[in-house]
Each structure stands twice: as structure tokens, then as C-alpha cells.
Design an enzyme around this catalytic site. Sequence first.
Site, short mmCIF file in Angstrom:
data_model
loop_
_atom_site.label_atom_id
_atom_site.label_comp_id
_atom_site.label_asym_id
_atom_site.label_seq_id
_atom_site.Cartn_x
_atom_site.Cartn_y
_atom_site.Cartn_z
N ASP A 35 10.18 -33.78 21.80
CA ASP A 35 10.26 -35.20 22.16
C ASP A 35 10.26 -35.31 23.67
O ASP A 35 10.73 -34.41 24.37
CB ASP A 35 11.54 -35.81 21.58
CG ASP A 35 11.44 -37.31 21.36
OD1 ASP A 35 11.52 -37.75 20.19
OD2 ASP A 35 11.27 -38.06 22.36
N GLU A 162 5.79 -40.74 5.16
CA GLU A 162 7.16 -40.45 4.76
C GLU A 162 7.74 -41.65 4.03
O GLU A 162 7.61 -42.77 4.49
CB GLU A 162 8.00 -40.11 6.01
CG GLU A 162 9.40 -39.69 5.69
CD GLU A 162 9.43 -38.64 4.59
OE1 GLU A 162 8.86 -37.55 4.78
OE2 GLU A 162 10.01 -38.91 3.53
N LYS A 221 1.08 -46.08 2.02
CA LYS A 221 2.37 -46.22 2.71
C LYS A 221 2.65 -47.70 3.03
O LYS A 221 3.73 -48.22 2.76
CB LYS A 221 2.37 -45.37 3.99
CG LYS A 221 3.58 -45.54 4.87
CD LYS A 221 4.88 -45.13 4.19
CE LYS A 221 6.07 -45.65 4.95
NZ LYS A 221 7.33 -45.34 4.31
N CYS A 277 11.05 -50.87 9.74
CA CYS A 277 9.72 -50.71 9.15
C CYS A 277 9.19 -51.86 8.31
O CYS A 277 8.01 -52.19 8.42
CB CYS A 277 9.68 -49.42 8.35
SG CYS A 277 9.78 -48.01 9.45
#
Length: 463
Positions: A35, A162, A221, A277
Amino acid sequence: MKITKICCIGAGYVGGPTMAVIAQKCPQIQVTVVDLNKERIAAWNDENIANIPIYEPGLDKIVGEARGRNLFFSTDVEKAIDEAQIIFISVNTPTKTYGKGKGMAADLKYIELCARQIASVAKDNKIVVEKSTLPVRTAEAIKSILDNTGNGVQFQILSNPEFLAEGTAVQDLLNPDRILIGGDPSEEGQSAIQALVAVYSNWVSADKILTTNVWSSELSKLTANAFLAQRISSINAMSELCEKTGADVNEVAKAIGMDSRIGSKFLKASVGFGGSCFQKDILNLVYIAKSYGLNEVADYWEQVIIMNDHQKRRFSNNIVQTLYNTVSDKKITFLGWAFKKDTNDTRESAAIYVADDLINEHAKVAVYDPKVSRKKVLADLDYLETRAASTNEDRIMSFDNPYEACANAHAVAILTEWDEFIQYDWQKIYDSMQKPAFVFDGRNILDGAALEAIGFVYQGIGS
Ligand SMILES: NC(=O)C1=CN([C@@H]2O[C@H](COP(=O)(O)OP(=O)(O)OC[C@H]3O[C@@H](n4cnc5c(N)ncnc54)[C@H](O)[C@@H]3O)[C@@H](O)[C@H]2O)C=CC1
Ligand SMILES: O=C(O)[C@H]1O[C@H](OP(=O)(O)OP(=O)(O)OC[C@H]2O[C@@H](n3ccc(=O)[nH]c3=O)[C@H](O)[C@@H]2O)[C@H](O)[C@@H](O)[C@@H]1O
């Protein structure tokens, strides 16, 4: 291809837990999570495992077991890319805040940066996996960037979205409903799919690993999140009708959930869904539909967001109305700030919007959340840019003790469904509050009849 080294770009809520579980289940594979955020990486490497940057039940144990053995956290992005055969991209894909598609489309600048970095570093063939949630056909753009490096390296792009939910991330990763892998139909594409299937096969049974083409995987997704959020908006829409008609939304949810075609999960009426999300992904879906001229499709899904905004606003309006149409300088206590229980994540939490409305009405908002700091609460409010940071600072009181948070309050509002709220000594809370003492249960977790017996005026959602 035998996989011995995996790299993941992005050590966030998805990259961290997902890679920790891969490392735990595949001790033969070296997993490096990188990261740009030095503080975040330092926290992942903190000797005291309690200080890892993400709170998820069970995560500390898994990280503790694998870290330093075959799980590494680093800021050396180039080295990790260079060494890995599989590179997961798990960076954030927020809603755009500028330019074309502002407020709707996904901002893919971090994804593009990753692709360019991979392109500049890679010296041998790589499998690049989209772990982030992306608009359908993003793989095309990634491939175009990677294929134009001119150094002869072959890249295969897979989509492997995911589906974990925060608060249950570890359980979801250990026992997923399915693993979805989309890839190219070519021989190379299929062999890349099989390399990733082999990784998951270390703990996921073959019948749960689904392979598709890339576009189906990317779109599945967004579709899954849209369907999940739609269920919440549907039950929340019914909650308002229940309040007008004497029906009880919990009873309605139970009755419809017993129909095996509908199912009982994800039917809890609430103050509105939050999280990083659902809203972002639905807005993205709406934008994609509009960009193909599919206006009816776009409008259909946009209604899920409109309903959710309404539910949050309805909750704050009801507090004001019930408190005799004024909350000016009244202490209103929020139990909970996180967007759901068992997480320290506050992104898009309903609490932020309810607090914002109440501060507009000059309320004093007292906040207690077992996992969220004052700094975070203020940052969330400041991000809305509704008023000066100093005013937010003035209007928000923070407490480490729930009983102190509730003392002298005119009302308590439950914003997050933390289990501990159910166990509190509500008589003690009642005794310390202004009278009449109101409870607005935005999660329907408390026993309304028991609270009324104590003397509270209790209002849940949808009854
Ligand atoms: N949070 C969740 O529960 C879920 C999230 N997703 C998706 O996964 C993706 C990631 O989400 P989160 O983990 O929540 O985001 P996050 O914001 O927690 O983590 C993303 C990380 O990527 C890092 N990053 C960004 N650009 C970088 C670069 N060029 N090089 C290195 N590091 C970089 C950031 O510093 C940050 O630490 C998003 O697309 C999201 O939609 C999918 C399923 C669940
Ligand atoms: O793509 C993602 O980020 C993830 O989004 C959601 O997971 P998450 O947002 O972490 O948590 P959820 O359990 O879905 O809850 C979302 C919000 O809906 C609310 N909710 C959930 C369920 C319900 O019945 N009622 C309800 O109001 C929760 O309180 C929370 O505010 C999905 O459940 C995951 O499958 C997905 O991977």
C-alpha cells in the site's frame, strides 16, 4: 503454472483480510500486501496485534498466525509486483467527485495507476486479478494499458470480485457462498483461471468455485450488491407503510421470509443502509445503464438509493417532530456510529446523515460507539461540508462510557446494532435522562415493551 508468490495492491478492508486468509490457508505461497499508505502498513506490522488497522472478529488471530511466516505487509510496491506471479488489485474505487460522471461513476484513477505501475515493473508474465469492484468492461482498459508496454510481457486479466461483508469478513472468507472467477476464453485465459482456482481450492470446494467470462463476473458483483441493497430499500419502504397502518414490519418480514422463494435473510428494516459499497456500486450501475441509453433500467435502480435517502431523513425528521418540533440545544445521544455492528468502518453510515440533519436543527449530538473515535466522527461530518469544522466540533460530544453519553439526554437514538446496547441497564439510563425520555430505535434491537414499562417513550422502525 505453480504459484509461489502473490502480491496484493491495497491493504484495506478487502486486501488485508482476504490476503490474510489466503496466507493462512496456503502456507506454501508467499503473500505480500502493499500500500502507498505508510501508516496503514505500519499498523498492519504493529507488534501489538490489537493495533492492526481493521477491526474484524477473528482477524487478529489469522494475521498473528501468518504474519512474518508467509504474510507480509510492505510499502515496496515495485518489489512485490516484480516477484509475484499473481497480482491482485484491491484498491479503492470511490464515486467520482469531479468531471464527467461526478457523483455517479466509479473513479478509476487508482486502478489505472496500478495498471501503469504493473506495466512498468513487470519483467515476466503475470496474472492480474481485479479484486476491487469495477464497472463492467474495466478489464478491457487494464489490458490495453498493460499490453502497450512493448516489453513483450504477457498479461492475463481475471475478474475475481469479493463478496465479504464487514463484521463477518473472516467467516465469509473462510466459508464463502461462492468464489467467482471471470477470464478470457482463450487457452491462456483458461490456464490463468485454473491457476487462481488452484489457490482457492486449498480451502474452498470445487462446487463453490464458479468460472465465467470476464464481463459476467464484473457485472455479477454490481448486480449482487444492487439486489442486496434493493431488499433493504424494499423492506424499509414497507416499514413506512406499516407505521401508517398498524402492521408491524418485523412480523411482515418474518411472514414473507418464510416463503422459500423470498428467503428470510437481509430483511431487517433499519434507519437505512450504509457502508462504502452499496450506494457507490448502485450509482455506478445507474451511470453505466445511462451511458448505454437504458434510462428505464437506470431509473429502476436509482430508486433504491432514493428510498434509502428518504429512510435516513425520515428518521431524523421524526426525532425533531416527536421532540415537540424543536431539538435546539437538546442533547440527543447516538448509540453507535459505525455503519453496522462489529466493524470500525463508518463510511456512508446512516449516523452521519442523521447527525447532520439534527445539527442543522441546532441539536447537541452525543456519540458513543465502542469502536469509533471522536476524530473519525468529526472527519465524517466535516467531509459533508455542511458547515464549519469548528461548529461540528462544538455540536458533537463524544463519550467512552454509554451511561455518561445518555445522562441528561432528551432522547437516545440507536444507529448501530451493537449487541452490547441490548444488555445495558436501561432503568439506570432512564433515571439519568430528561423526561419524557425518548428512545428511537433505528435498528429494532431493543425490547420496546420492556422500555415502555420502565417509562420510556419508545419508537422502533416500522411499527
Ligand atoms: N469494504 C468492503 O467490504 C468491500 C469492498 N469491496 C471493493 O474492494 C475495493 C477496495 O475496498 P476497500 O478495501 O474497502 O478500500 P480501502 O480504501 O479500505 O483500501 C484501499 C487501499 O488501497 C490503497 N491504494 C490506492 N491506490 C494505491 C496504489 N496505486 N498503490 C498502492 N496502494 C493503493 C489505499 O491507500 C487503501 O489503503 C473497492 O473496489 C470496493 O468496492 C468489495 C467487497 C467488500
Ligand atoms: O461489496 C461490498 O462492499 C459488500 O457490501 C455488502 O457488505 P457490507 O456493506 O460490508 O455489509 P452488509 O451486511 O451488507 O450491510 C450493509 C448495510 O445494510 C444494512 N442492513 C443490512 C441487512 C439488513 O437486513 N438490513 C440493513 O439495514 C447494514 O446495517 C449496513 O448498514 C455485501 O453484503 C457484501 O456481500 C459485499 O461484498
